[in-house]
Scaffold this motif. Sequence first.
Motif, PDB file in Angstrom:
ATOM      1  N   ASP A 148     117.607 -42.059  16.547  1.00 39.16           N
ATOM      2  CA  ASP A 148     118.056 -42.286  17.925  1.00 39.16           C
ATOM      3  C   ASP A 148     117.228 -41.431  18.870  1.00 39.16           C
ATOM      4  OD1 ASP A 148     119.655 -43.408  19.923  1.00 39.16           O
ATOM      5  OD2 ASP A 148     120.948 -41.657  19.968  1.00 39.16           O
ATOM      6  N   GLU A 149     117.234 -41.813  20.152  1.00 38.10           N
ATOM      7  CA  GLU A 149     116.675 -40.987  21.206  1.00 38.10           C
ATOM      8  C   GLU A 149     117.815 -40.343  21.980  1.00 38.10           C
ATOM      9  OE1 GLU A 149     113.870 -44.315  20.327  1.00 38.10           O
ATOM     10  OE2 GLU A 149     115.863 -44.375  21.250  1.00 38.10           O
ATOM     11  N   SER A 150     117.546 -39.184  22.554  1.00 40.98           N
ATOM     12  CA  SER A 150     118.558 -38.512  23.368  1.00 40.98           C
ATOM     13  C   SER A 150     117.886 -37.772  24.509  1.00 40.98           C
ATOM     14  CB  SER A 150     119.369 -37.539  22.515  1.00 40.98           C
ATOM     15  OG  SER A 150     120.403 -36.944  23.276  1.00 40.98           O
ATOM     16  N   LYS A 151     118.595 -37.639  25.616  1.00 36.07           N
ATOM     17  CA  LYS A 151     118.048 -36.926  26.770  1.00 36.07           C
ATOM     18  C   LYS A 151     118.497 -35.466  26.766  1.00 36.07           C
ATOM     19  CE  LYS A 151     121.814 -37.849  30.018  1.00 36.07           C
ATOM     20  NZ  LYS A 151     122.168 -38.325  31.366  1.00 36.07           N
ATOM     21  N   PHE A 152     117.600 -34.605  27.170  1.00 32.89           N
ATOM     22  CA  PHE A 152     117.895 -33.184  27.316  1.00 32.89           C
ATOM     23  C   PHE A 152     117.425 -32.755  28.695  1.00 32.89           C
ATOM     24  CE2 PHE A 152     118.167 -33.594  22.805  1.00 32.89           C
ATOM     25  CZ  PHE A 152     119.005 -32.573  22.364  1.00 32.89           C
ATOM     26  N   CYS A 153     118.304 -32.096  29.437  1.00 37.31           N
ATOM     27  CA  CYS A 153     117.969 -31.641  30.787  1.00 37.31           C
ATOM     28  C   CYS A 153     117.930 -30.120  30.840  1.00 37.31           C
ATOM     29  CB  CYS A 153     118.998 -32.163  31.784  1.00 37.31           C
ATOM     30  SG  CYS A 153     119.139 -33.968  31.802  1.00 37.31           S
ATOM     31  N   PRO A 184     116.966 -41.267  33.894  1.00 32.10           N
ATOM     32  CA  PRO A 184     115.689 -40.551  34.062  1.00 32.10           C
ATOM     33  C   PRO A 184     115.805 -39.123  33.536  1.00 32.10           C
ATOM     34  CG  PRO A 184     116.840 -40.742  36.150  1.00 32.10           C
ATOM     35  CD  PRO A 184     117.613 -41.562  35.173  1.00 32.10           C
ATOM     36  N   SER A 185     115.155 -38.830  32.436  1.00 31.23           N
ATOM     37  CA  SER A 185     115.267 -37.518  31.814  1.00 31.23           C
ATOM     38  C   SER A 185     114.218 -37.368  30.723  1.00 31.23           C
ATOM     39  CB  SER A 185     116.662 -37.331  31.215  1.00 31.23           C
ATOM     40  OG  SER A 185     116.897 -38.332  30.249  1.00 31.23           O
ATOM     41  N   VAL A 186     114.134 -36.173  30.179  1.00 25.79           N
ATOM     42  CA  VAL A 186     113.235 -35.914  29.057  1.00 25.79           C
ATOM     43  C   VAL A 186     113.883 -36.476  27.802  1.00 25.79           C
ATOM     44  CG1 VAL A 186     112.127 -34.135  27.664  1.00 25.79           C
ATOM     45  CG2 VAL A 186     112.308 -33.864  30.141  1.00 25.79           C
ATOM     46  N   MET A 187     113.160 -37.316  27.086  1.00 24.12           N
ATOM     47  CA  MET A 187     113.717 -37.970  25.907  1.00 24.12           C
ATOM     48  C   MET A 187     113.141 -37.370  24.626  1.00 24.12           C
ATOM     49  SD  MET A 187     115.817 -40.151  27.161  1.00 24.12           S
ATOM     50  CE  MET A 187     116.199 -41.154  25.732  1.00 24.12           C
ATOM     51  N   VAL A 188     113.998 -37.298  23.611  1.00 23.41           N
ATOM     52  CA  VAL A 188     113.611 -36.771  22.306  1.00 23.41           C
ATOM     53  C   VAL A 188     114.025 -37.776  21.247  1.00 23.41           C
ATOM     54  CG1 VAL A 188     113.787 -34.828  20.711  1.00 23.41           C
ATOM     55  CG2 VAL A 188     114.052 -34.446  23.162  1.00 23.41           C
ATOM     56  N   TRP A 189     113.131 -38.047  20.294  1.00 22.47           N
ATOM     57  CA  TRP A 189     113.462 -38.923  19.161  1.00 22.47           C
ATOM     58  C   TRP A 189     113.665 -38.067  17.919  1.00 22.47           C
ATOM     59  CZ3 TRP A 189     111.555 -39.601  14.300  1.00 22.47           C
ATOM     60  CH2 TRP A 189     111.979 -40.738  13.595  1.00 22.47           C
ATOM     61  N   GLY A 190     114.685 -38.416  17.135  1.00 21.35           N
ATOM     62  CA  GLY A 190     114.946 -37.688  15.904  1.00 21.35           C
ATOM     63  C   GLY A 190     115.551 -38.589  14.858  1.00 21.35           C
ATOM     64  N   ALA A 191     115.569 -38.129  13.617  1.00 23.53           N
ATOM     65  CA  ALA A 191     116.135 -38.892  12.505  1.00 23.53           C
ATOM     66  C   ALA A 191     116.866 -37.950  11.565  1.00 23.53           C
ATOM     67  CB  ALA A 191     115.043 -39.653  11.759  1.00 23.53           C
ATOM     68  N   MET A 192     117.842 -38.504  10.839  1.00 19.18           N
ATOM     69  CA  MET A 192     118.623 -37.714   9.906  1.00 19.18           C
ATOM     70  C   MET A 192     119.072 -38.574   8.734  1.00 19.18           C
ATOM     71  SD  MET A 192     122.492 -37.603  11.477  1.00 19.18           S
ATOM     72  CE  MET A 192     123.156 -37.184   9.871  1.00 19.18           C
TER      73      MET A 192
END
Length: 334
Positions: A148-153, A184-192
């Motif tokens: 998934d992608e998630s936003k971090f501010c 509108p934000s910084v997006m991060v992709w990760g997996a688990m």
Amino acid sequence: MGKTSDLTAVQKTIIDTLHKEGKTQKVIAKEAGCSQSSVSKHINRQAKGRKKCGRKKCTSSRDNRTLQRIVTTNPFKNVGEIHKEWTAAGVSASRTTTRRLMKDMGFRCRIPCVKPLLNMKQRKKRLAWAKDKKDWTDAEWSKVMFSDESKFCISFGNQGPRVWRKSGEAQNPRCMRSSVKFPPSVMVWGAMSSAGVGPLCFLRSRVNAAVYQEVLEHFMLPAADQLYGDADFTFQQDLAPAHSAKTTSTWFKDHGIPVLDWPANSPDLNPIENLWGIVKRRMQYARPNNAEELKMTIRATWALITPEQCHRLIESMPRRITAVIEAKGAPTKY
């Protein structure tokens, strides 16, 4: 003991019971462990049906029903707005009384849950998907790599407006805010997976099919090697346009990687959403000054995620599926 106010609840119960049985006050006083005068005063007070003293209420039952209707109609109003609308209806009450009555009715000011809005077609598909997967075992779910992608501010303090709701109404549609899928934000992709987490990818541009395939090539494949080695696995992704593009589907076929079918707008079914929540809660007191410091903080917090945490989240999949079936496809607490 000469005052009826000094009698305990147990003593009062004994007095009432023995008095109904026709016992004398002397016998009752001995059994209750109090004076005969206390017994006499309690019996006389009960016989007269003396009402409790206290200040008369300034609002009627009708006024209270009006207040409850105002709060229920628009639970996102603050106390000042609710009080203003209530007094405009002809009620004479202070703002403090308004707040107190709202609490007496069971309303509490809470941060609203954010859930995607689902139409009836999407609910039916979610329900069908859940019924199809309800018999999957933990071993089968452990073979799924969730992504998934998630936003971090940089700022974590803005939690948005609050909502007045009663206990148990967290998932009530009228008490939830609709989420924006791509803010509108910084997006991060990760997996688990149940074995742990893979490397993070910070997305520098808007994610289209080409960018997403680069993420798969340079981050998903290394994560698969790290988490599964030579064992087979199934990849999970949501139905974002870049994920469901034809070229992306071709990429998966060329690499021989099966993709798990997934219902639309279903973050509550994806355990990595809970993992993002863990990371953000651990970062709530961090105050990065710029984007680079923010990335460093995210990487450091992500590295602290243990395989045991991931395994517990994967084990929750049967419960998530059961919750969707019981809710008939509606959003769940997960």
